[in-house]
Design an enzyme around this catalytic site. Structure first.
Site, PDB file in Angstrom:
ATOM      1  N   SER A  18      -0.882   0.421   6.248  1.00 39.72           N
ATOM      2  CA  SER A  18      -1.267  -0.463   7.342  1.00 39.72           C
ATOM      3  C   SER A  18      -2.256  -1.503   6.828  1.00 39.72           C
ATOM      4  CB  SER A  18      -1.898   0.345   8.482  1.00 39.72           C
ATOM      5  OG  SER A  18      -2.127  -0.473   9.614  1.00 39.72           O
ATOM      6  N   ASP A  19      -2.226  -2.662   7.447  1.00 40.80           N
ATOM      7  CA  ASP A  19      -3.183  -3.709   7.094  1.00 40.80           C
ATOM      8  C   ASP A  19      -3.421  -4.575   8.313  1.00 40.80           C
ATOM      9  OD1 ASP A  19      -4.604  -4.908   4.606  1.00 40.80           O
ATOM     10  OD2 ASP A  19      -3.804  -6.651   5.672  1.00 40.80           O
ATOM     11  N   GLN A  20      -4.604  -5.133   8.395  1.00 42.64           N
ATOM     12  CA  GLN A  20      -4.938  -5.986   9.538  1.00 42.64           C
ATOM     13  C   GLN A  20      -5.520  -7.309   9.055  1.00 42.64           C
ATOM     14  OE1 GLN A  20      -8.396  -5.327  12.386  1.00 42.64           O
ATOM     15  NE2 GLN A  20      -6.687  -4.624  13.647  1.00 42.64           N
ATOM     16  N   LYS A  63       0.838  -1.203   0.000  1.00 44.19           N
ATOM     17  CA  LYS A  63       0.000   0.000   0.000  1.00 44.19           C
ATOM     18  C   LYS A  63       0.874   1.255   0.000  1.00 44.19           C
ATOM     19  CE  LYS A  63      -3.929  -2.083   2.450  1.00 44.19           C
ATOM     20  NZ  LYS A  63      -4.694  -2.111   3.723  1.00 44.19           N
ATOM     21  N   ALA A 115      -0.383  -4.773  10.903  1.00 46.08           N
ATOM     22  CA  ALA A 115       0.925  -4.430  10.352  1.00 46.08           C
ATOM     23  C   ALA A 115       0.992  -2.950  10.023  1.00 46.08           C
ATOM     24  CB  ALA A 115       1.196  -5.253   9.103  1.00 46.08           C
TER      25      ALA A 115
END
Length: 199
Positions: A73-75, A57, A110
């Site tokens: 960010s990623d979850q 991203k 993250a």
């Protein structure tokens, strides 16, 4: 290192939750939605998926903003090692909550701060363990009708009424579960020469 005045801060996300969290830091930023494929790769661990997507991203936005400091960010939510995605609708959300009740779900949040001018990336995965209450179907259904968290992995908004579904939360960063680990982000921004608190 680029000076703070030479670069802008960009949140690479379409998430309104991450935008609201970043606003807490009271720093100027813009939002750019990255166009990437978020499909997990075969045999990829949940933590690896979250970290890869956070980096992708940020890098996708860096292609259009080569001097910016970019937050990606990623979850990924997991139960028994299996990824739990966003439910999308009421029926899928109810099935998620039924499966998770009385059990511990792990959330990998993250974070990547990418200095596009230097090509430098800081990356970290913040783990949060959440134990869900063992609630009856009627209570789960009532919650879903009240909050409609169909765009949230795990079908529960801890920052809202979803907190009533939870028995405990274990994490060193309480904002990680909502989607953007602010404690770690402040450390990364400081390291990148972009202090949140200035004298």
């Amino acid at each position: 290192m680029s000076s703070e005045a030479d670069r802008s801060l960009i949140l690479a996300s379409s998430s309104p939750y991450r935008r609201t969290l970043l606003e807490r830091l009271r720093v100027p930023f813009s939002v750019v939605v990255p166009a990437i494929d978020e499909t997990p790769r075969p045999d990829e661990s949940p933590a690896s998926t979250a970290m890869r997507l956070a980096v992708e991203k940020a890098r996708a936005v860096a292609e259009r903003h080569p001097r910016a400091l970019i937050i990606g960010s990623d979850q990924v939510a997991t139960l028994d090692g299996q990824q739990i995605g966003k439910p999308g609708d009421h029926r899928s959300a109810l099935a998620q909550l039924q499966t998770m009740r009385g059990r511990v779900v792990e959330f990998h949040s993250a974070l990547c701060v990418f200095d596009a001018a230097r090509g430098d990336a800081q990356i970290k995965d913040i783990l949060t363990r959440v134990r869900f209450r063992n609630l009856p179907d009627a209570a789960l259904d009532a919650y879903l009708h009240a909050e409609q968290p169909y765009d949230c992995a795990g079908s529960a908004k801890a920052e809202g009424l979803g907190i009533a579904l939870l028995e405990s939360i274990e994490s060193h960063d309480p904002t990680a579960l909502i989607g953007l680990p602010l404690i770690e982000l402040v450390s990364m921004l400081n390291h990148a020469g972009y202090p949140v608190l200035r004298a």
